[in-house]
Design an enzyme around this catalytic site. Structure first.
Site, mmCIF file in Angstrom:
data_model
loop_
_atom_site.group_PDB
_atom_site.id
_atom_site.type_symbol
_atom_site.label_atom_id
_atom_site.label_comp_id
_atom_site.label_asym_id
_atom_site.label_seq_id
_atom_site.Cartn_x
_atom_site.Cartn_y
_atom_site.Cartn_z
ATOM 1 C CG ASP A 6 -1.634 -1.276 1.484
ATOM 2 O OD1 ASP A 6 -1.925 -1.998 0.523
ATOM 3 O OD2 ASP A 6 -1.893 -1.579 2.671
ATOM 4 C CD GLU A 10 -8.599 -3.361 -1.134
ATOM 5 O OE1 GLU A 10 -9.325 -3.553 -0.142
ATOM 6 O OE2 GLU A 10 -7.626 -4.090 -1.422
#
Length: 331
Positions: free
Chosen positions: A43, A213
């Site tokens: 991420d 997401e």
């Protein structure tokens, strides 16, 4: 007469030799290589501060061990310095586990680090999206609010994966959401809360088709590029798609896939950010992927590759590589 070498001296010689070898190897690097630094990290949020590149990733581990964030900085995209534990759950008292997906902005001489914590599944559980603040990009960061900035589930969006976007007029927005739903909300000038829109609502859903997401947004040639991750984060089909709109509210129609697995390189390429070298048309995509043959869901590594546009402004599909990118010093 046999010359004696004492253990402490021998240790010093070995360390000196290793340091010299490491310096030679670093100096001789022609590309960043992928992954760009060792360790399980995911991420990644890319940023540029003070003529240095920065990456703020998730420490990729089981949620009960995922209780801190590291950062990495570089002057050239090739050689990276690790900044350990820039924030952890000791500094964020309400965060107990699962700190992840940081987003960072510099404002009025301070650095605001947004993050998700605790992986809440309902509004009765403590956690959500928080904010930490520091005077330097490497921290140490401290809790800004003493509580989550957002701990509610609005429009069925889990409060995770926040991205903070600065529009052309200086207004900051937070774009976030898991569970297949994405919201945008207007941040107060001091980042202590949210400002309602003209219609009285505080959150607007901007979910495009396929969204799962990991949203981000940037402006290029006065167009708003909205990107997100699709598929399951533990699976090989994890990927990045995008849309283009005329405002941060869209509407956003899915155009195509930008980043995905390559069976010869890696799987699960997704949850990314984007870097643009100021004053240039040099763009990079910073993302995580899973090494070939790796089956542990948390075993993800951070990589960088070039991102390019065609003559019509569409993003060309990114080729993921082992080589990474060439050096690029900021001026």
């Amino acid at each position: 007469m046999k010359k004696l070498v004492y253990p402490s001296l021998l240790f010093a010689i070995v360390i000196s030799s290793c340091s010299s070898l490491q310096a030679q190897q670093t100096a001789g690097k022609k590309t960043s290589g992928n992954p760009v630094f060792p360790g399980w990290y995911a991420d990644p949020e890319g940023a540029i501060f003070n003529k240095r590149y920065w990456i703020y990733p998730t420490y990729s581990a089981p949620y009960n061990q995922q209780v801190f964030l590291d950062a990495f900085s570089s002057t050239d995209l090739v050689n990276w310095t690790k900044h350990e534990r820039i924030v952890d759950t000791a500094a964020i008292k309400w965060a107990k586990r699962a700190m992840w997906a940081p987003a960072i902005v510099q404002k009025n001489g301070r650095y605001f680090l947004f993050f998700a914590a605790n992986d809440i599944q309902n509004e009765q559980q403590p956690g959500g999206i928080g904010v930490a603040v520091a005077n330097k990009p490497e921290g140490p960061f401290k809790d800004y609010l003493g509580k989550p900035l957002l701990d509610k589930i609005v429009n069925k969006a889990q409060p995770i994966d926040q991205f903070v976007f600065r529009d052309k007029d200086g207004q900051y927005y937070m774009i976030y959401g898991g569970w297949g739903h994405c919201n945008i909300t207007k941040l107060k000038d001091d980042f202590t809360g949210f400002v309602p829109f003209e219609d009285g609502n505080t959150f607007r859903e901007i979910t495009p088709k396929g969204y799962v997401e990991g949203p981000i947004m940037f402006i290029r040639n006065n167009k708003y590029y909205f990107m997100w991750s699709e598929g399951g984060w533990t699976g090989p089909d994890y990927r990045v798609a995008y849309a283009i709109g005329d405002s941060p509210f869209g509407p956003f129609e899915r155009i195509g896939t930008v980043l995905q697995q390559d069976a010869a390189v890696a799987t699960g390429a997704g949850h990314h950010s984007v870097l643009q070298v100021p004053g240039s048309n040099d763009w990079y995509i910073v993302y995580h992927r899973r090494p070939l043959g790796e089956t542990d869901g948390n075993h993800r590594v951070t990589c960088i590759d070039k991102m390019e546009f065609d003559d019509k402004g569409f993003i060309k599909p990114v080729k993921i590589t082992f080589e990474g990118v060439a050096p690029k010093v900021l001026k």
